[in-house]
Write a protein that holds these residues in place. Structure first.
Motif, PDB file in Angstrom:
ATOM      1  N   ASP B 190      25.763  -4.557  13.195  1.00  0.00           N
ATOM      2  CA  ASP B 190      27.085  -4.110  13.676  1.00  0.00           C
ATOM      3  C   ASP B 190      27.656  -5.107  14.685  1.00  0.00           C
ATOM      4  N   LEU B 191      26.796  -5.559  15.603  1.00  0.00           N
ATOM      5  CA  LEU B 191      27.279  -6.418  16.681  1.00  0.00           C
ATOM      6  C   LEU B 191      27.421  -7.871  16.236  1.00  0.00           C
ATOM      7  N   LEU B 192      26.558  -8.311  15.328  1.00  0.00           N
ATOM      8  CA  LEU B 192      26.710  -9.679  14.794  1.00  0.00           C
ATOM      9  C   LEU B 192      28.086  -9.812  14.154  1.00  0.00           C
ATOM     10  N   ARG B 193      28.505  -8.766  13.436  1.00  0.00           N
ATOM     11  CA  ARG B 193      29.815  -8.772  12.787  1.00  0.00           C
ATOM     12  C   ARG B 193      30.911  -8.900  13.843  1.00  0.00           C
ATOM     13  N   ARG B 194      30.796  -8.118  14.925  1.00  0.00           N
ATOM     14  CA  ARG B 194      31.827  -8.177  15.977  1.00  0.00           C
ATOM     15  C   ARG B 194      31.852  -9.537  16.673  1.00  0.00           C
ATOM     16  N   PHE B 195      30.674 -10.094  16.961  1.00  0.00           N
ATOM     17  CA  PHE B 195      30.631 -11.398  17.624  1.00  0.00           C
ATOM     18  C   PHE B 195      31.169 -12.499  16.706  1.00  0.00           C
ATOM     19  N   GLN B 196      30.869 -12.406  15.416  1.00  0.00           N
ATOM     20  CA  GLN B 196      31.387 -13.388  14.465  1.00  0.00           C
ATOM     21  C   GLN B 196      32.924 -13.362  14.476  1.00  0.00           C
ATOM     22  N   ASP B 197      33.505 -12.158  14.625  1.00  0.00           N
ATOM     23  CA  ASP B 197      34.968 -12.012  14.604  1.00  0.00           C
ATOM     24  C   ASP B 197      35.623 -12.283  15.963  1.00  0.00           C
ATOM     25  N   ASP B 198      34.823 -12.389  17.024  1.00  0.00           N
ATOM     26  CA  ASP B 198      35.397 -12.547  18.367  1.00  0.00           C
ATOM     27  C   ASP B 198      35.634 -14.028  18.654  1.00  0.00           C
ATOM     28  N   PRO B 199      36.903 -14.433  18.847  1.00  0.00           N
ATOM     29  CA  PRO B 199      37.184 -15.860  19.057  1.00  0.00           C
ATOM     30  C   PRO B 199      36.539 -16.412  20.327  1.00  0.00           C
ATOM     31  N   ALA B 200      36.251 -15.578  21.314  1.00  0.00           N
ATOM     32  CA  ALA B 200      35.682 -16.085  22.570  1.00  0.00           C
ATOM     33  C   ALA B 200      34.185 -16.357  22.457  1.00  0.00           C
ATOM     34  N   THR B 201      33.556 -15.831  21.411  1.00  0.00           N
ATOM     35  CA  THR B 201      32.119 -16.039  21.252  1.00  0.00           C
ATOM     36  C   THR B 201      31.866 -17.260  20.380  1.00  0.00           C
ATOM     37  N   GLU B 202      31.108 -18.239  20.937  1.00  0.00           N
ATOM     38  CA  GLU B 202      30.836 -19.467  20.184  1.00  0.00           C
ATOM     39  C   GLU B 202      29.412 -19.511  19.654  1.00  0.00           C
ATOM     40  N   ALA B 203      28.516 -18.742  20.287  1.00  0.00           N
ATOM     41  CA  ALA B 203      27.118 -18.714  19.839  1.00  0.00           C
ATOM     42  C   ALA B 203      26.559 -17.330  20.149  1.00  0.00           C
ATOM     43  N   ILE B 204      25.463 -16.981  19.457  1.00  0.00           N
ATOM     44  CA  ILE B 204      24.895 -15.639  19.623  1.00  0.00           C
ATOM     45  C   ILE B 204      23.394 -15.757  19.896  1.00  0.00           C
ATOM     46  N   LEU B 205      22.927 -14.966  20.870  1.00  0.00           N
ATOM     47  CA  LEU B 205      21.490 -14.884  21.134  1.00  0.00           C
ATOM     48  C   LEU B 205      21.054 -13.451  20.867  1.00  0.00           C
ATOM     49  N   MET B 206      20.042 -13.277  20.006  1.00  0.00           N
ATOM     50  CA  MET B 206      19.544 -11.921  19.760  1.00  0.00           C
ATOM     51  C   MET B 206      18.056 -11.838  20.063  1.00  0.00           C
ATOM     52  N   MET B 207      17.674 -10.752  20.754  1.00  0.00           N
ATOM     53  CA  MET B 207      16.270 -10.559  21.074  1.00  0.00           C
ATOM     54  C   MET B 207      15.767  -9.295  20.418  1.00  0.00           C
ATOM     55  N   GLY B 208      14.777  -9.457  19.558  1.00  0.00           N
ATOM     56  CA  GLY B 208      14.195  -8.306  18.878  1.00  0.00           C
ATOM     57  C   GLY B 208      12.792  -8.059  19.376  1.00  0.00           C
ATOM     58  N   GLU B 209      12.144  -7.114  18.745  1.00  0.00           N
ATOM     59  CA  GLU B 209      10.755  -6.848  19.078  1.00  0.00           C
ATOM     60  C   GLU B 209      10.051  -6.291  17.847  1.00  0.00           C
ATOM     61  N   ILE B 210       8.725  -6.175  17.940  1.00  0.00           N
ATOM     62  CA  ILE B 210       7.928  -5.658  16.826  1.00  0.00           C
ATOM     63  C   ILE B 210       8.365  -4.243  16.452  1.00  0.00           C
ATOM     64  N   GLY B 211       8.067  -3.851  15.219  1.00  0.00           N
ATOM     65  CA  GLY B 211       8.401  -2.506  14.748  1.00  0.00           C
ATOM     66  C   GLY B 211       9.714  -2.470  13.980  1.00  0.00           C
ATOM     67  N   GLY B 212       9.752  -1.635  12.930  1.00  0.00           N
ATOM     68  CA  GLY B 212      10.992  -1.452  12.168  1.00  0.00           C
ATOM     69  C   GLY B 212      11.386  -2.695  11.379  1.00  0.00           C
ATOM     70  N   THR B 213      12.616  -2.693  10.858  1.00  0.00           N
ATOM     71  CA  THR B 213      13.073  -3.808  10.031  1.00  0.00           C
ATOM     72  C   THR B 213      14.448  -4.306  10.462  1.00  0.00           C
ATOM     73  N   ALA B 214      14.893  -3.919  11.668  1.00  0.00           N
ATOM     74  CA  ALA B 214      16.255  -4.264  12.103  1.00  0.00           C
ATOM     75  C   ALA B 214      16.456  -5.772  12.187  1.00  0.00           C
ATOM     76  N   GLU B 215      15.428  -6.508  12.592  1.00  0.00           N
ATOM     77  CA  GLU B 215      15.556  -7.963  12.723  1.00  0.00           C
ATOM     78  C   GLU B 215      15.679  -8.625  11.356  1.00  0.00           C
ATOM     79  N   GLU B 216      14.930  -8.093  10.382  1.00  0.00           N
ATOM     80  CA  GLU B 216      15.007  -8.648   9.035  1.00  0.00           C
ATOM     81  C   GLU B 216      16.403  -8.414   8.448  1.00  0.00           C
ATOM     82  N   GLU B 217      16.959  -7.225   8.701  1.00  0.00           N
ATOM     83  CA  GLU B 217      18.313  -6.934   8.226  1.00  0.00           C
ATOM     84  C   GLU B 217      19.317  -7.861   8.903  1.00  0.00           C
ATOM     85  N   ALA B 218      19.092  -8.115  10.207  1.00  0.00           N
ATOM     86  CA  ALA B 218      19.978  -9.023  10.936  1.00  0.00           C
ATOM     87  C   ALA B 218      19.906 -10.424  10.342  1.00  0.00           C
TER      88      ALA B 218
END
Lengths: 394, 292
Positions: B190-218
């Motif tokens: 959800d947020l990657l989509r918003r940051f991709q569309d935000d002209p003020a954002t030039e790069a993205i840092l994401m921090m995940g952790e073990i468990g689930g599959t949210a990072e793989e989906e990202a």
């Protein structure tokens, strides 16, 4: 929170899920009496520990003293109970030291036509509970999932509505159940889903789920664990907690409201926040050290709770150094600093302490430690902290 | 520009008269956030630091025009508080509370998805657009305005990353903590989509952790949809399987959700993965440099 098989079966029986008749025994005499009470001609004696793989597991040093055994007389039931009770049972999940068996379950035998698998978990990706079923009963479901993923069938359900009849029919078709078994499955599966929801389960696993020669479904084994965050609405469940199955320091930590997991290394860490605590462990390892624990003091802990955290860390005789890594948010650095000084005054530090503080009230926190005269090694940033603590731990 | 919140965001605090609610409302006010009201049932008519308190969210919204909320109510009542905010059509709902029963969130999640509101959390540090609006418990001083969008499942690990960025001279467009529970309102995607569309954002840092599959989906989403440089870190490389690492969601079960699987997925999507948590800021620099 995990519970024993016999406790899970008591819960399921109350929830109208079909389980075989069984009795718990803590002595060979009780096992003897249980066999007679059940009436034979055969029964199964099952070791009760919080670990899987009991059927293939055995008592340490006695490969033929297996954790699950078939018996044909009361004397035999007593003899098997004598083999298992108060002995460490080693399974693939316990580690080589095993887990001491304090009770056995004596259960009536049943005629088995087929063995299936049925499990309920919360599917995070779908944000809903899901029933998973497989015709490969008795096998580890992870193995089935890895080798033959198309043999696992899934139905998500709404916790307020429960599993619907058509979903039961879908699963029955995939599991190749027909006739009387479909009626039996409808009652069984719906009751199981209700029990999962009513008690805020995180896992409910029936493996194997037996189909008898008459076509009835029966839970031959049952594994159940519950959402710790929901225990406040199920006070009766907290009585089922078996403290002997848990690490003593972890019990002490949970009483103090701390999240603590004991590990095998010699560098203790005290951190706020689970993500930073995990990362701190990773960091220690990356610099050649071994973490002694995971400890998240959380955001809301007060001075006494944090002091207790220091006491728990220092009580581990493997510990050669402590790394305090705090990035204050909800947690204020002043709370950590005050607790650190209090722990020093009440228990003393017999190992070096490396302290890295940043975030909310950091200046005041540093001042409290400096003015107390407690001897610490202060660190700037993560790499500095890791290098220093690995060096002093030797 | 930024995502979700900015200097015009009008914020209420549900649970404003509790200890944590009061402390962090003060923190947000000091940062310059427009804290326009608080809600505590039974305490309507009082005020906290000059912020008026109402009995219901509906009343607070009607009287103040609030469009965001920060929730501090105790865990047994958090689901109700989120649904109350949703019913009052608050656009951005930030649930800080930890310890919410997982099954409570099944219904809440479904209702949020059907609405046009965004839920961040529960069990999260909140959201901040540096220099404009802070809703949550993060220390404000570590941030500075700039081009990096930050997304994380963990609170203090986000502070660590932000502090590294700031010390490298890289400011942040918006920083969001998703929360450490099995079911949270907003995902990385959800947020990657918003940051991709935000002209003020030039790069993205994401921090995940073990468990689930949210990072793989990202990772899959980044590969298909994100053109901006992305860096990442995964916490829990050394966590043993079957042990819950603090967060209800942070557990390796059945050999699934390991750090190495997640790192492999991220790297195959062209994301620069930091090996050490001390290297998160530098990983963003490397990701940005590689695109130039």
């Amino acid at each position: 929170m995990k519970i024993h098989e016999f406790q899970a079966k008591q819960i399921l029986r109350k929830a109208q899920v079909a389980v075989p008749r069984s009795l718990v025994a803590a002595t060979p005499e009780e096992a003897h009496a249980a066999f007679l009470e059940l009436g034979g001609p055969l029964a199964v004696v099952k070791a009760q520990i919080h670990a899987g793989g009991r059927g293939k597991g055995h008592v340490a040093g006695h490969p033929d003293h297996r954790g699950v055994q078939l018996v044909r007389s009361a004397d035999q039931a007593a003899a098997v109970a004598r083999q298992l009770l108060n002995q460490p049972l080693v399974t693939i999940q316990t580690g080589p030291e095993g887990r001491v068996v304090r009770r056995v379950l004596v259960e009536e035998g049943c005629d088995i036509a087929r063995e299936l698998y049925l499990g309920i978990v919360l599917d995070r990706a779908a944000a809903k509970p899901v029933v998973m079923a497989s015709s490969q009963g008795g096998m580890e479901i992870e193995k089935v999932a890895a080798e033959t993923p198309d043999l696992i069938f899934r139905e998500h359900f709404d916790p307020r509505v429960g599993l619907l009849s058509y979903q039961v029919r879908n699963l029955c078709q995939q599991l190749e159940l027909s006739g009387a078994s479909v009626r039996s499955a409808e009652a069984f599966m719906k009751a199981l889903c209700r029990a999962f929801v009513d008690l805020d389960g995180t896992l409910l696993e029936i493996n194997p789920l037996v189909v008898t020669s008459k076509g009835d479904l029966l839970a031959l084994d049952a594994k159940m664990s519950f959402d710790d965050n929901a225990l406040f609405r199920h006070p009766q469940l907290t009585e089922l907690r078996d403290l002997e199955e848990e690490e003593p320091t972890e019990i002490r930590a949970s009483k103090a409201g701390l999240s603590y997991v004991k590990l095998d290394g010699n560098i203790a860490c005290l951190v706020n926040g689970a993500g930073l605590a995990m990362s701190t462990m990773d960091l220690i390892k990356l610099h050649g050290g071994e973490p002694a624990n995971f400890l998240d003091v959380g955001g809301g802990a007060d001075v006494d709770q944090v002091t207790e955290a220091f006491r728990i860390l220092l009580s581990d005789s493997n510990v050669r150094a402590v790394l305090v890594n705090i990035f204050g948010g909800i947690m204020r650095c002043t709370t950590i600093a005050t607790a650190l000084v209090q722990a020093y005054k009440t228990v003393g530090f017999n190992v070096p302490l490396v302290v890295r503080l940043e975030g909310t009230e950091v200046e005041q926190g540093r001042k409290i430690i400096a003015e107390s005269g407690v001897n610490i090694i202060s660190a700037e940033g993560l790499t500095d902290a890791a290098k220093k603590v690995v060096a002093v731990a030797g | 520009m930024s995502i979700l919140v900015d200097r015009n965001t009008r914020v209420i605090c549900q649970g404003i008269t509790g200890k944590a609610g009061a402390f962090h409302t003060r923190g947000c006010l000091e940062y310059g956030t427009q804290m326009v009201a608080g809600v505590t049932p039974g305490k309507g008519g009082e005020s906290m630091e000059g912020v008026p308190v109402f009995d219901t969210v509906r009343e607070a919204v009607q009287k103040t025009g609030a469009n965001a909320t920060m929730i501090f109510v105790p865990a047994p009542y958090t689901a109700d508080a989120i649904l109350e905010a949703l019913a009052a059509e608050i656009g951005v709902i930030i649930a800080i509370t930890e310890g919410v029963p997982a099954l409570d969130m099944v219904y809440v999640y479904e209702q949020v998805r059907r609405s046009s509101s965004v839920l961040i959390g529960p069990n999260c540090p909140g959201i901040i657009t540096p220099g404009q609006c802070k809703i949550g418990i993060m220390p404000g001083y570590i941030h500075r305005p700039g081009p990096v969008g930050v997304i994380s499942r963990s609170g203090t690990l986000t502070y660590e990353a932000v502090w590294q960025l700031t010390n490298l001279g890289l400011g942040q467009s918006t920083c969001v903590g998703l929360g450490g529970d099995p079911i949270v309102g907003t995902s990385f995607v959800d947020l990657l989509r918003r940051f991709q569309d935000d002209p003020a954002t030039e790069a993205i840092l994401m921090m995940g952790e073990i468990g689930g599959t949210a990072e793989e989906e990202a990772a899959a989403f980044v590969k298909a949809n994100v053109t901006k440089p992305v860096a990442a870190f995964i916490a829990g490389r050394t966590a043993p399987p079957g042990k819950r690492m603090g967060h209800a969601g942070a557990i390796i079960s059945g050999g699934k959700g390991t750090a190495s699987e997640k790192i492999a997925a991220l790297e195959s999507a062209g994301i620069v993965v930091a090996e050490s948590p001390a290297d998160m800021g530098a990983a963003v620099q490397r990701a940005m440099h590689a695109r130039k």
